[in-house]
Enzyme design. Structure first.
Site, mmCIF file in Angstrom:
data_model
loop_
_atom_site.group_PDB
_atom_site.id
_atom_site.type_symbol
_atom_site.label_atom_id
_atom_site.label_comp_id
_atom_site.label_asym_id
_atom_site.label_seq_id
_atom_site.Cartn_x
_atom_site.Cartn_y
_atom_site.Cartn_z
ATOM 1 N N GLY A 192 8.017 66.883 62.615
ATOM 2 C CA GLY A 192 7.037 66.064 63.304
ATOM 3 C C GLY A 192 6.020 65.536 62.312
ATOM 4 N N CYS A 193 5.359 64.449 62.682
ATOM 5 C CA CYS A 193 4.412 63.842 61.753
ATOM 6 C C CYS A 193 3.203 64.749 61.526
ATOM 7 C CB CYS A 193 3.985 62.456 62.237
ATOM 8 S SG CYS A 193 3.354 62.404 63.926
ATOM 9 N N PHE A 194 2.657 65.325 62.594
ATOM 10 C CA PHE A 194 1.506 66.204 62.409
ATOM 11 C C PHE A 194 1.891 67.448 61.602
ATOM 12 C CE2 PHE A 194 -0.038 64.089 66.437
ATOM 13 C CZ PHE A 194 -1.088 63.419 65.842
ATOM 14 N N ALA B 135 1.955 66.659 57.814
ATOM 15 C CA ALA B 135 0.643 66.613 57.156
ATOM 16 C C ALA B 135 0.004 67.991 57.128
ATOM 17 C CB ALA B 135 -0.258 65.609 57.874
ATOM 18 N N GLU C 9 -2.233 58.893 59.393
ATOM 19 C CA GLU C 9 -2.525 60.163 60.029
ATOM 20 C C GLU C 9 -3.312 61.009 59.043
ATOM 21 O OE1 GLU C 9 0.678 61.515 62.679
ATOM 22 O OE2 GLU C 9 0.660 63.246 61.369
#
Lengths: 335, 335, 335, 335
Positions: free
Chosen positions: A149-151, A154, A239
């Site tokens: 996932g993108c979160f 990061a 993000e």
């Protein structure tokens, strides 16, 4: 090493699939074969996304016809992705799955957040596609890579050095994301007038990326339950996670800098920065830009990690993983 | 109660002073007398800010000529504000100071963050101008009101019920602000191209609003050292604080809702909301919009408070304070 | 003159209807009675639009129950509006129609652009609701006022002095609008990611506001076929028209300034400005801000007119018209 | 053909110079030698512009030390550029000048708009650096290439087919540009709060790009005095020109489409599109995206041309020109 690897993108009309197709089309090692769509069959991708300049028509998925490729990127929503991945595996295709269907390793946790799994026979078999977390070898050998996932991308890149060093006692992750993270669907939430001149938290009843972060922090050695809250910002791509870590022991600024420098030595897609990282700095790159510092007043460790949610957060990370899977240089087609 | 109160705005060319002048000019009880500027003497305010439609010329400050008013709003930077406040007090003028010069009550703390104080004889004598914190009576009687910082306004309104109830064990405040909070000065930081499509933390070496928040939380009963990090967002007006509170004991969602409802019963400028508050909801209002909830996974209490940094965060709050000082209805001219 | 006039808003869930309801609710002369919606029956308006703070529930339209008011604002799309307007007229209600159904005066032209008319018996009976165009008396006496389109409002206010003076030989109107002009419907066109960092023309096959502009320019004395092209910009509210006029004879800058000053003397909602008008200057006001100048190189007359498309372009203009219809001061509730 | 050509960028701290440096650094044929700055000597370019990732330090310009290169891009303001160009020419360096100093061919016109020329001996000797206008051969042989203005680039690419065909009787150009066009200087005009939620025309007293457009249209065969008005929009990169052409004779839609298709056949950096071109479609590319159509009501020809003002409008066009000058493929390093 073959000079060219055939690859298809299934689900190319969404933001992630379209970008994956665009990256692969100009990649020197991959040959983009087929792009499919559930909503836009018969339309050319460059009609939907002129900027990507992929002059291919989207067709309806037919595994029997489209399974004859070396690799596939599946850009379907969770639940819809799993059967396609399974069908591709039956045909021997190596797969990067952009959905959440194969990221988690504990089935009850998956079921709690996503409901019944649509291809349980494959559950748990995928490599977690975050190379910088120590997964390079697993990715290289994997038949299925679960693109993170993108979160989590990061957050985990930001926290990995602390987690590995046993320094994470407790962590709050305040995440900020642009609107592309909400996808191409036109809803009240993604309407320009809703987002413009606004910022608000969302997902307060619990966000699916939280257990994914917990899982991988645990692998890194930090058994915590993160407090994770995303916020929607008036920007398209980008993000930033701001992580507030209560360290298990007091640490100095210099210790932190050394820890991160050592941990990420040689990583081409991680930039450590003295300045506060902004999402503009990483726009349309596969780079995570990270700053760690100590809050002198509270003793907390602050970590800021900026990525482009569609690139390192999704599609360019998928290409990085594909490179690893097929023995190409990890950065090929990405810089 | 006089039917009209004369008031001047000293430092009207900045965002805060200009808005204060605009609010006072259309206020039914105040008569806007003089507006001054250090940088734009001779220009009309509606030339600088057409949208405020204040057709007055800005003049150079001359306390001997301009001290003959009932009240003044001083919209100068810290250090520059204190001597003007002192000069006005010598002439018997009641003052709202928008700067940080009189917010703190501990001189060494002031000196640590701001350097030597320019009017130490008045230090500590001001009322803290956040009516909803229980300061109404002090404000009504005050000669000098220290208008709170924008971040402290949002943070304290968001945390006051928890602090009063003795529930704050530890708190992280992740703040998001629009660019107007950085003022009218044209710098690389406020350049459109810097801010657009971007988000980044700033003030990581320590932000002056942190000790102000600590001070007032202590008054409310919570002795904590907050972790406070502001972020700059691509929007003009608006401020959201996301507060992550480790409660001193476990609390239920319902307890939290009841606590906030009771605490803010009757407050006309506080809105409690079930939905996640966005800064758009409070744009150009004196309203703070607040949501409290419990993070089921971590047990943390989450508080979100949205204000307009130039309105409730600065200038409309100053007018609210002026209303209190002169016995008018608190909401006069503000709704 | 009654001390209070009852008014309902039919179609309050769209941007225009919601703003009309908000303006009327805080208007000192009107009592907002009922608000209806086709899509959001049972929801409160302040749930959809927290910032408007109208704590009323939207109900389904029932003319028999809702026709007992002095006035109504109909905020339905064209075609859907006409029958509601007719039904209200049968019940003696005076109506402001925000749609295009009664703006045009030539039925074939209407049919060409909009198709068959749904209440032809009323066609041609409405007053055109742009007070500054010389329609005040007609509006005051009208049973139906056709509220102008947003582009025609800006264009006509910008061009009226030239048209009246017989100076318009040919005109190009390049219009720029924010996204709220496209309405609340969530579509690919209004998706944040589509609009952000973008600008493009639209309606190139012909825009319905063009014949409306032609019609009213002809009334003012200029028989022209305007070239009219709107562009969508990344902002929420605001509309700028840039008009390029080939004058019928050469004019000097001073002539132009005098012409406009004389034409708009006494108009409270028109601001003539030396500076180039920006939409920010008129945001959330009923004001049109206009600059006229002569292009020294080409001899063309350039006119720029900025309005807020939702305010002077729609809903506050409707309230201005309502004020006129019921004998109140034209600016009541609008400043 | 040498395998590598050395090139320096003089004035690398502005937006245009910095991007030129970034493009050249990753170009397979050029070796970026030196970057200079007047304002930021000693700073690294990746400190000013992290996203460009050029890890070079900017030094002060010293022609004696820095003149030993094959080529130079001069990214200085007009007046300041000319002497540097002259100094480089004395040392045999081939130059792309990004300023306006060598674009015009008529000295009195230059002096009228820019004042006295600082290197009159070179005036008129440069090739106009818009390859698609028929200048490829001149560019290939040139010692000095005057890189076109951003507005002229879009306007001329949009109008060239009409001009060549003798179809331009009269033209209005309404231009829309993002803020990066105003440069890196922090001013009230480029402050986020000024630009955000705003649009306004500027340069109404006459814009320097107008005579440049006239000059090149005349070369193409259209002797006109364009009406040209630029507008500032809330976006960072991108430029759209909307051109309203009164044709010298009536033309059909199909004639227009054929004319443009034929004119631009084989051009790799021009895209003709049926959809209305948006600046997002060309962001960070060397592409001009153009649509031509006939306004059925007025008979005018409408042309829309979108470019990225910093890319095709400035720096990537400079690289395209450099490619031509040194015999490389025109698209090298640009796709």
């Amino acid at each position: 090493m073959p000079s060219s690897t055939s690859v298809s993108v299934f689900g190319a009309s969404g933001y992630a699939g379209a970008l994956a197709a665009a990256l692969l089309q100009r990649h020197p090692r991959f040959e983009l074969r087929t792009i499919t769509s559930r909503s836009d069959v018969g339309r050319r991708l460059d009609e939907l996304y002129p900027r990507h300049r992929v002059p291919l028509e989207m067709v309806e998925l037919d595994l029997d016809r489209h399974g004859d490729v070396d690799a596939a990127i599946v850009a379907y929503p969770h639940h819809a992705a799993a059967p396609v991945v399974a069908g591709l595996r039956e045909r021997g295709v190596r797969v990067i799955d952009l959905s959440a269907d194969f990221r988690l390793t504990d089935l009850p946790t998956y079921e709690q957040w996503y409901g019944p799994h649509a291809a349980p026979q494959l559950f748990g078999s995928a490599a977690y596609g975050l190379p910088e977390l120590g997964y390079r070898e697993r990715i290289a050998e994997a038949d299925v890579v679960a693109n993170p996932g993108c979160f989590p991308t990061a957050a985990l890149l930001g926290l990995a050095p602390l987690a590995r060093a046993g320094l994470v006692d407790d962590v709050v992750i305040d995440a900020k994301t642009g609107v592309s993270g909400a996808g191409r669907a036109a809803t009240e939430k993604t309407h320009f007038v809703t987002v413009d001149e606004n910022v608000a938290a969302y997902g307060l009843a619990g966000h699916r990326h939280a257990p994914e972060i917990d899982q991988e922090l645990a692998v890194l050695g930090a058994e915590v339950t993160v407090t994770f809250v995303p916020h929607l910002l008036p920007l398209d791509q980008g993000e930033l996670i701001s992580a507030y870590v209560r360290p298990s022991r007091d640490v100095t600024e210099q210790e932190l800098l050394d820890l991160y420098a050592e941990h990420y030595a040689g990583e081409r897609f991680v930039e450590l920065t003295g300045a506060s990282p902004g999402v503009r700095d990483v726009r349309e790159t596969n780079i995570a830009r990270i700053k760690v510092t100590r809050d002198a007043r509270s003793g907390r460790v602050l970590v800021f990690a900026a990525i482009d949610n569609l690139w390192k957060g999704t599609s360019s990370q998928a290409v990085q993983n594909l490179n690893l899977m097929f023995g190409y240089d990890e950065a090929e087609g990405l810089s």
